[in-house]
Scaffold this active site. Structure first.
Site, PDB file in Angstrom:
ATOM      1  CG  HIS A   1      44.329 -32.660  45.151  1.00 56.74           C
ATOM      2  ND1 HIS A   1      45.385 -33.179  45.874  1.00 56.74           N
ATOM      3  CD2 HIS A   1      43.547 -33.715  44.812  1.00 56.74           C
ATOM      4  CE1 HIS A   1      45.234 -34.497  45.958  1.00 56.74           C
ATOM      5  NE2 HIS A   1      44.137 -34.849  45.329  1.00 56.74           N
TER       6      HIS A   1
ATOM      7  CG  ASP B   1      47.346 -29.455  40.451  1.00 55.78           C
ATOM      8  OD1 ASP B   1      47.459 -30.315  39.554  1.00 55.78           O
ATOM      9  OD2 ASP B   1      46.852 -29.688  41.573  1.00 55.78           O
TER      10      ASP B   1
ATOM     11  CD  GLN C   1      41.491 -34.188  37.850  1.00 60.38           C
ATOM     12  OE1 GLN C   1      41.013 -34.691  36.837  1.00 60.38           O
ATOM     13  NE2 GLN C   1      41.791 -34.915  38.912  1.00 60.38           N
TER      14      GLN C   1
ATOM     15  CE  LYS D   1      45.262 -37.184  39.574  1.00 59.70           C
ATOM     16  NZ  LYS D   1      44.205 -37.814  40.368  1.00 59.70           N
TER      17      LYS D   1
ATOM     18  CB  CYS E   1      42.134 -34.953  47.952  1.00 52.91           C
ATOM     19  SG  CYS E   1      42.471 -36.666  48.271  1.00 52.91           S
TER      20      CYS E   1
HETATM   21  C1  LIG Z   1      43.869 -31.246  40.868  1.00 53.83           C
HETATM   22  C2  LIG Z   1      44.725 -32.335  41.438  1.00 53.83           C
HETATM   23  N1  LIG Z   1      45.926 -32.038  41.931  1.00 53.83           N
HETATM   24  C3  LIG Z   1      46.733 -32.980  42.445  1.00 53.83           C
HETATM   25  C4  LIG Z   1      46.355 -34.301  42.506  1.00 53.83           C
HETATM   26  C5  LIG Z   1      47.286 -35.287  43.138  1.00 53.83           C
HETATM   27  O1  LIG Z   1      47.733 -36.231  42.218  1.00 53.83           O
HETATM   28  P1  LIG Z   1      48.636 -37.428  42.706  1.00 53.83           P
HETATM   29  O2  LIG Z   1      47.842 -38.181  43.724  1.00 53.83           O
HETATM   30  O3  LIG Z   1      48.894 -38.225  41.480  1.00 53.83           O
HETATM   31  O4  LIG Z   1      49.876 -36.854  43.302  1.00 53.83           O
HETATM   32  C6  LIG Z   1      45.111 -34.659  42.005  1.00 53.83           C
HETATM   33  C7  LIG Z   1      44.679 -36.055  42.058  1.00 53.83           C
HETATM   34  O5  LIG Z   1      43.723 -36.461  42.643  1.00 53.83           O
HETATM   35  C8  LIG Z   1      44.272 -33.655  41.472  1.00 53.83           C
HETATM   36  O6  LIG Z   1      43.053 -33.950  41.001  1.00 53.83           O
END
Ligand SMILES: Cc1ncc(COP(=O)(O)O)c(C=O)c1O
Lengths: 142, 412
Positions: B125, B203, B206, B229, B369
């Protein structure tokens, strides 16, 4: 509802875009994209004595953005470049026959107009700097 | 096909949003990888906090402030238990993005030198790419990518080769792709990295919401995820870091709460985790997140994972009967979470999302993203449906019918 949006004419311009490609010796080329959906439009303009003698677009994106670009090139081809400054959101939505789009999709429909306006201003800044400022001020964004 | 133990039809009653109609239809919410809906218990716990306990924490001695402080710290304990770590290793941030930025700022910026290498992957992401790019520009560190195949499976051989080079100082990677749903062999990667004394940042944005996570077994050095999430409120993120790292990290932001004593020209910082929580935190939402964790634990993470496997298999099966659909990601749900990216003939994902909306169905369209991955897959955009505990088999039927409807409208 979607049946009213994706009518025959929109699908036709999406699948068989008019004036798609590059213009030889274009006077201006402008690019922009919509970060929300990644729609992209390039517009190439050739201007002779203040008249749009050729306009073409390249791009990728949703049916609304691409059909709208195709129909916009048809609308302005052969017209005085100055009319671009007066084109408004309503003119475009009417031109493509979609007056009930939601705010997110309106951005798709208007991307090509935004690019065309920037192109017009760029043309005047490069070729007629004296009137460029005035045209920029008079040009309604949408 | 396995059956699901989770009774999603019943669970839906816990979520007020499902009483809402979209275009006269029941809401079919399939954008759970983006954010999830909130049950009454979470919403009520926030109202309850503001109605009965509201005060600032860690500062005052009156009863209200003590109660608020306890509630905030109890949430920390619940979260620590949930992933099997110690409470003092849990730091509250705003979201996953802020957690990663905190590590980049407070650990990597002070510990990495010019030409040191940070390894990430092509499925990341943007929040696990951009902070490292910024660091590289500032410090002259270098970023290396581990490539993936068309299903999002990592090139493990190359990963091992990279890890064995002495320059690598951090491996930072997503446990599960938010685009393809691909689940990474995280424990194996961590084990290999540790053999070379390289810390690993996971990370878990998900993965933590959708499967059991036991940090003690996984042995990652950093784990980041977002409350929103996993049924919790927006505005709360988690950073877990091993105590030995936290102790060596410099502050992220300076101000109140993160201090022990402030003098005119220097400050003694507070103990961890408070050292990294400057200023008044998002108290009410942290309390709300505690309620979300309780709700998830009641259902059981193992059951949630099974429910999503059940839905994903059913959806993949229904979708693959339509020959104009391109499906991305692994077919075996052993390696896949409840995320399905797809394209339909020449229908742009944005147009599909508009048609879905007519039917009350919320799906995501675009690059999610993850532009590096989209480039790798060579597609400008995909449509994405992602599931959670309250999604039903019947909703997947509605979703597949709406795909057919889109095919009709676009005359495919
Ligand atoms: C794999 C992953 N990392 C990071 C994020 C970023 O999360 P946040 O927008 O809550 O900071 C997301 C969210 O879309 C994600 O799917």
């Amino acid at each position: 509802m979607s049946d009213d949006i994706y009518r025959e004419i929109i699908l036709d311009h999406y699948r068989n875009p008019r004036n798609k490609g590059k213009v030889e010796n274009a006077d201006v080329t402008v690019h922009d994209s919509n970060p929300l959906c990644g729609d992209e439009i390039d517009i190439h303009l050739k201007v002779d004595e203040g008249v749009i003698s050729d306009v073409k677009f390249e791009g990728k994106g949703c049916a609304i953005s691409q059909a709208s670009a195709s129909m916009l090139t048809e609308l302005v081809m052969g017209k005085d470049l100055k009319i671009v400054k007066d084109l408004k959101k309503e003119d475009i939505l009417e031109n493509i026959g979609l007056t009930n789009l939601g705010p997110a999709r309106i951005k798709c429909a208007l991307l090509s107009l935004k690019v065309l306006k920037v192109g017009m201003i760029k043309y005047y800044s490069e070729n007629d700097p004296q009137s460029a400022d005035q045209i920029r001020n008079e040009s309604s964004l949408y | 096909m396995q059956r699901s133990i989770v009774n999603s039809y019943e669970l839906r009653n816990d979520f007020p949003i499902f009483r809402k109609k979209i275009n006269g239809k029941e809401l079919v919410y399939l954008d759970n990888a983006s954010t999830t809906q909130k049950p009454y218990t979470v919403i009520d716990s926030i109202t309850d906090f503001y109605s009965n306990y509201n005060s600032n924490i860690h500062r005052a001695v009156y009863q209200l402030a003590e109660e608020a402080t306890n509630m905030y710290e109890q949430s920390r304990e619940k979260i620590a238990n949930f992933i099997n770590v110690r409470p003092e290793e849990i730091i509250f941030t705003r979201n996953t993005t802020e957690s990663i930025n905190l590590i980049a700022h407070s650990w990597a910026r002070t510990n990495l030198k010019k030409d040191d290498v940070i390894v990430i992957t092509e499925i990341e992401h943007h929040s696990n790419i951009v902070p490292w790019q910024i660091l590289c520009q500032e410090r002259g560190t270098r970023l290396e990518y581990v490539g993936v195949d068309g299903n999002g499976f990592l090139d493990l051989e190359y990963m091992i080769e990279l890890i064995s080079s002495r320059k690598v100082k951090l491996v930072s990677l997503s446990h599960m792709s938010n685009v393809l749903g691909t689940i990474v062999p995280i424990e194996r990667i961590i084990k290999i990295a540790h053999e070379h004394d390289i810390p690993v940042l996971v990370d878990g944005a998900q993965s933590v919401p959708h499967m059991p996570i036991n940090v003690k077994n996984m042995d990652c050095d950093f784990l980041v995820f977002s409350a929103h999430k996993m049924l919790g409120p927006t505005g709360v993120g988690i950073l877990y870091a091993k105590k030995e790292y936290l102790d060596k990290m410099t502050p992220f932001m300076g101000g109140g709460d993160m201090i022990k004593e402030v003098f005119k020209f220097h400050t003694n910082y507070n103990d961890v985790p408070y050292k990294f929580e400057a200023g008044t935190p998002n108290i009410a939402d942290v309390v709300g997140f505690g309620a979300a964790i309780e709700y998830l634990e009641k259902i059981g993470m193992e059951n949630i994972r099974k429910h999503e496997i059940y839905l994903t298999e059913y959806a993949l099966e229904s979708m693959s009967s339509l020959d104009y659909i391109t499906l991305y990601g692994p077919r075996d749900t052993k390696y896949r979470g409840g995320v399905i990216s797809f394209n339909i003939a020449d229908i742009h994902p944005h147009d599909l999302a508009t048609i879905m909306n007519d039917h009350g169905i919320a799906i995501r369209s675009g690059h999610h993203c993850a532009q590096v991955l989209m480039e790798r897959l060579d597609v400008p955009a995909t449509s994405r449906a992602s599931f959670y505990i309250y999604n039903t088999k019947e909703e997947i039927d509605k979703f597949v019918n709406a795909i057919k409807e889109a095919g009709r409208i676009f005359k495919i």
